[in-house]
Motif scaffolding. Sequence first.
Motif, PDB file in Angstrom:
ATOM      1  N   ASP A 112       0.829  -1.212   0.000  1.00  0.00           N
ATOM      2  CA  ASP A 112       0.000   0.000   0.000  1.00  0.00           C
ATOM      3  C   ASP A 112       0.862   1.259   0.000  1.00  0.00           C
ATOM      4  O   ASP A 112       0.414   2.319  -0.439  1.00  0.00           O
ATOM      5  N   LEU A 132       3.132  -2.966  -6.248  1.00  0.00           N
ATOM      6  CA  LEU A 132       2.150  -2.061  -5.646  1.00  0.00           C
ATOM      7  C   LEU A 132       0.740  -2.638  -5.722  1.00  0.00           C
ATOM      8  O   LEU A 132       0.328  -3.171  -6.758  1.00  0.00           O
ATOM      9  N   GLY A 136      -1.929   1.766  -4.354  1.00  0.00           N
ATOM     10  CA  GLY A 136      -0.701   1.803  -3.556  1.00  0.00           C
ATOM     11  C   GLY A 136       0.186   2.976  -3.955  1.00  0.00           C
ATOM     12  O   GLY A 136       0.242   3.359  -5.123  1.00  0.00           O
ATOM     13  N   LEU A 138       3.864   4.878  -4.265  1.00  0.00           N
ATOM     14  CA  LEU A 138       5.297   4.646  -4.456  1.00  0.00           C
ATOM     15  C   LEU A 138       6.038   5.953  -4.214  1.00  0.00           C
ATOM     16  O   LEU A 138       5.628   6.999  -4.733  1.00  0.00           O
ATOM     17  N   ARG A 188      -0.632   3.632  -7.833  1.00  0.00           N
ATOM     18  CA  ARG A 188      -0.967   2.649  -8.864  1.00  0.00           C
ATOM     19  C   ARG A 188      -2.445   2.770  -9.224  1.00  0.00           C
ATOM     20  O   ARG A 188      -3.317   2.713  -8.352  1.00  0.00           O
TER      21      ARG A 188
END
Length: 197
Positions: A112, A132, A136, A138, A188
Amino acid sequence: MTMTQRAVPPRVAAAERVASEAGFRKSCISEVGRLLGLAASAKPHGIIAESGTGSGVGTAWLHSGLGAGARLVTVERDEELARRAASVFADDKRVSVLTGDWRLLEQHAPFDVFFCDGGGKRDDPQGVVELLAPGGLLILDDFTPSPHWPPRFGGEVDQLRLFYLTHPALDATEMLTTPASSVVVAARRLQPCETRS
Ligand SMILES: C[S@@+](CC[C@H](N)C(=O)[O-])C[C@H]1O[C@@H](n2cnc3c(N)ncnc32)[C@H](O)[C@@H]1O
């Protein structure tokens, strides 16, 4: 601490002491750290991951936003650093400090939040995106701000940054953390976008 410095959470201070004792100088800066805490806070039941624990400073920032129902997994290939960093989180069962290559994270995915800071970012960017969860987040730090599009670094198009910023599965942007440094932050998408530029 000067009048202009904002205090950091106690566990971040502890991890910074570990860095100092170990002579480790690659910890994330507080501007990135506060973003990490924010991202973890946004996913209170999430699986939060970090590649490249270092002495645990980034881990401690992620921990500062960690929900009661969340888990935090981080991996460091340097055994001594991993051992030292683990000591900072020994009292919290939500936190796992793994020793070894970043690919050890795969068995804990999807994530997440993923702070990709040591392994993956450059050597397998597509693999990073695939870890991901839908929605989620990054976070990638240590970029040098560029006034150009596509972004340039050292006189060349920065293909790595471009990969993340235009990836069809990501909504991504670059943000300044200091006048001389930036982060790429991405989420994502639930459905890949057909064309990105
Ligand atoms: C920039 S430092 C990490 C700093 C830390 N994330 C923080 O914010 O304080 C990068 C770390 O990644 C580790 N590293 C590099 N490649 C790795 C890999 N393939 N697997 C696991 N750790 C790796 C290095 O040993 C180093 O400690």
